[in-house]
Motif scaffolding. Structure first.
Motif: not given
Length: 128
Positions: A96-100
């Motif tokens: 899970v990306a930090a942006e998500s």
């Protein structure tokens, strides 16, 4: 600010955010929009589905700010739950990306803010 004014403002903000969630999520799922990071598809699906829930909550809030505060609290609670799950997945296994996570923090904060605004504006009115 009256309950009616707060309800109308919250409805416009929540409804607009719902439309944006649907459009953006569908574009990502369809491959039209490319992100510069890995997309966690279950989160995108959640956000698209919640976009429709946001529209429902906005409609309820437009009609009745007191009932709208309950809808906003329910939406905020769902986002808090999923934010916790997504953050847990990111910490435990990655993917899970930090942006998500940041986007979930934003959407959760928005709905907590709308719920708090509606609660404050309708605090003298009993739940129906």
């Amino acid at each position: 600010m009256t309950g009616r004014t707060a309800g109308r403002l919250a409805a416009v903000i929540g409804g607009g955010f719902g439309v944006m969630s649907i459009v953006t999520g569908v574009r990502v799922l369809a491959g039209v929009d490319e992100r510069g990071y890995p997309v966690f598809a279950p989160l995108v699906w959640f956000n698209v589905l919640m976009g429709f829930v946001y529209l429902l909550a906005a409609t309820i809030t437009w009609r009745d700010a007191v009932r709208g505060r309950a809808a906003a609290v329910a939406v905020a609670a769902a986002n808090i739950l999923v934010l916790g799950l997504v953050a847990g997945v990111r910490l435990a296994v990655g993917g899970v990306a930090a942006e998500s996570v940041a986007a979930m923090v934003f959407r959760t904060g928005l709905w907590v803010g709308l719920a708090a605004t509606l609660w404050w504006a309708t605090r003298q009115q009993p739940a129906r």
